[in-house]
Design a protein around this motif. Structure first.
Motif, PDB file in Angstrom:
ATOM      1  N   LEU A  90      59.030 -42.394   9.729  1.00  0.00           N
ATOM      2  CA  LEU A  90      57.874 -42.983  10.398  1.00  0.00           C
ATOM      3  C   LEU A  90      58.323 -43.360  11.801  1.00  0.00           C
ATOM      4  O   LEU A  90      59.211 -44.207  11.971  1.00  0.00           O
ATOM      5  CB  LEU A  90      57.364 -44.197   9.625  1.00  0.00           C
ATOM      6  N   ILE A  91      57.711 -42.733  12.809  1.00  0.00           N
ATOM      7  CA  ILE A  91      58.192 -42.829  14.181  1.00  0.00           C
ATOM      8  C   ILE A  91      57.062 -43.306  15.082  1.00  0.00           C
ATOM      9  O   ILE A  91      55.985 -42.708  15.092  1.00  0.00           O
ATOM     10  CB  ILE A  91      58.713 -41.465  14.672  1.00  0.00           C
ATOM     11  N   MET A  92      57.317 -44.377  15.825  1.00  0.00           N
ATOM     12  CA  MET A  92      56.320 -44.907  16.757  1.00  0.00           C
ATOM     13  C   MET A  92      56.892 -44.895  18.160  1.00  0.00           C
ATOM     14  O   MET A  92      57.937 -45.492  18.406  1.00  0.00           O
ATOM     15  CB  MET A  92      55.912 -46.319  16.345  1.00  0.00           C
ATOM     16  N   SER A  93      56.203 -44.198  19.067  1.00  0.00           N
ATOM     17  CA  SER A  93      56.740 -43.984  20.411  1.00  0.00           C
ATOM     18  C   SER A  93      55.838 -44.507  21.510  1.00  0.00           C
ATOM     19  O   SER A  93      56.116 -44.276  22.684  1.00  0.00           O
ATOM     20  CB  SER A  93      56.978 -42.484  20.641  1.00  0.00           C
ATOM     21  N   GLU A  94      54.767 -45.206  21.168  1.00  0.00           N
ATOM     22  CA  GLU A  94      53.814 -45.589  22.209  1.00  0.00           C
ATOM     23  C   GLU A  94      54.345 -46.683  23.122  1.00  0.00           C
ATOM     24  O   GLU A  94      53.821 -46.923  24.196  1.00  0.00           O
ATOM     25  CB  GLU A  94      52.497 -46.045  21.584  1.00  0.00           C
ATOM     26  N   LEU A  95      55.420 -47.354  22.719  1.00  0.00           N
ATOM     27  CA  LEU A  95      56.011 -48.399  23.552  1.00  0.00           C
ATOM     28  C   LEU A  95      57.149 -47.811  24.367  1.00  0.00           C
ATOM     29  O   LEU A  95      58.069 -47.219  23.821  1.00  0.00           O
ATOM     30  CB  LEU A  95      56.555 -49.544  22.677  1.00  0.00           C
ATOM     31  N   ASN A  96      57.101 -47.951  25.678  1.00  0.00           N
ATOM     32  CA  ASN A  96      58.208 -47.508  26.507  1.00  0.00           C
ATOM     33  C   ASN A  96      59.394 -48.434  26.290  1.00  0.00           C
ATOM     34  O   ASN A  96      59.258 -49.634  26.152  1.00  0.00           O
ATOM     35  CB  ASN A  96      57.818 -47.530  27.990  1.00  0.00           C
ATOM     36  N   ASN A  97      60.593 -47.875  26.272  1.00  0.00           N
ATOM     37  CA  ASN A  97      61.776 -48.706  26.110  1.00  0.00           C
ATOM     38  C   ASN A  97      62.958 -48.096  26.837  1.00  0.00           C
ATOM     39  O   ASN A  97      62.956 -46.941  27.197  1.00  0.00           O
ATOM     40  CB  ASN A  97      62.105 -48.918  24.626  1.00  0.00           C
ATOM     41  N   VAL A  98      63.970 -48.906  27.037  1.00  0.00           N
ATOM     42  CA  VAL A  98      65.067 -48.504  27.904  1.00  0.00           C
ATOM     43  C   VAL A  98      65.980 -47.459  27.294  1.00  0.00           C
ATOM     44  O   VAL A  98      66.729 -46.810  28.006  1.00  0.00           O
ATOM     45  CB  VAL A  98      65.913 -49.741  28.306  1.00  0.00           C
TER      46      VAL A  98
END
Length: 288
Positions: free
Chosen positions: A41-49
């Protein structure tokens, strides 16, 4: 492409529903990656460093499914990537809350030319079993986009600590949200952790001592420790709302909850049970 799975144990069905409930509170969209051995289960909508996903979950299919069959895009790429709305799935599958659920089947179908994850919930009735069918629309992620959902790589960690009871932390963070929008999390390698919220009117801090230090073994942890003289503490300021969302996973009753701090860069939280691992990547914030 084909996928079909069956859960027959009640505790597995309830835990699967609890996982969907948790991710529904974190992100609007999620990608389910199906492989022969695992469901991701992969969530990518949040930008991160660190780049890539902000949430990375791994489910060992053998511990959940009694039957599990997959035919991927090609024999060489025997995987399927499906994007869906966790909130819609959570609100649709309310029948899984019934204590008398006898079984759950999942399969990839097509309804009116729209790909769906179809859930067949086996519920008892007075005369015989009845089947409750739910069709959840999904989008099939093309293979050219798979690289966007690769496992994130965490920079070398300054401090790694086992967290206290997540329920206690969640109650504390919910109170902190009244005071500010960010929290500074500081950890030391002696087993101490502090959370501090500052506003124009007040400064509030909570301190935990004598926390356990995770034992780092080669090739068994998804991070490496930064070694060297003078590396004994780290601090990062993160968004309170996002941290509170991540702590909703306390309902999964984790066996271990680990916090890794990369100084002034990222907070990495890992929730572990015997059949599930959830990783959260929370970048530093520039908010005050």
């Amino acid at each position: 492409m084909k996928f079909r799975g069956k859960m027959a144990e009640y505790h597995c069905i309830r835990k699967f529903y609890a996982i969907i409930s948790s991710i529904a509170k974190i992100a609007k969209t999620c990608v389910m990656r199906l492989t022969v051995d695992k469901m991701y289960l992969i969530m990518s909508e949040l930008n991160n460093v660190v780049g890539g996903p902000a949430v990375w979950g791994e489910i060992d299919q053998e511990n959940f499914f009694n039957e599990y069959n997959i035919e991927g895009v090609t024999p060489e790429h025997n995987e399927i990537y499906l994007e869906f709305s966790p909130d819609k799935m959570f609100k649709t599958l309310t029948s899984l809350k019934s204590p008398s659920v006898k079984g759950l089947k999942m399969k990839l179908t097509k309804k009116n030319s729209i790909p769906c994850l179809t859930f067949e919930v086996d519920l008892p009735s007075i005369v015989e079993s009845r089947l409750c069918v739910h069709d959840i629309p999904v989008q099939v992620v093309p293979r050219r986009c798979w690289s966007e959902y690769e496992a994130p790589i965490l920079p070398p960690v300054h401090v790694s600590l086992c967290l206290p009871d997540l329920k206690v932390m969640k109650r504390m963070i919910e109170k902190y949200r009244i005071l500010g929008s960010t929290v500074a999390i500081a950890g030391r390698r002696d087993g101490s952790l502090s959370l501090k919220v500052e506003s124009d009117e007040v400064v509030v801090a909570s301190h935990f001592k004598n926390l356990r230090i995770p034992v780092s073994r080669s090739n068994q942890m998804p991070w490496i420790m930064l070694e060297g003289a003078g590396v004994d503490s780290a601090t990062v300021r993160v968004d309170l709302k996002r941290l509170n969302q991540f702590l909703c996973s306390e309902q999964l009753v984790p066996e271990r909850s680990i916090a890794n701090i990369v100084d002034n860069e990222i907070l990495h939280i890992m929730i572990v049970t015997h059949d599930l691992a959830l990783q959260f990547f929370l970048p530093r914030t520039s908010k005050n």
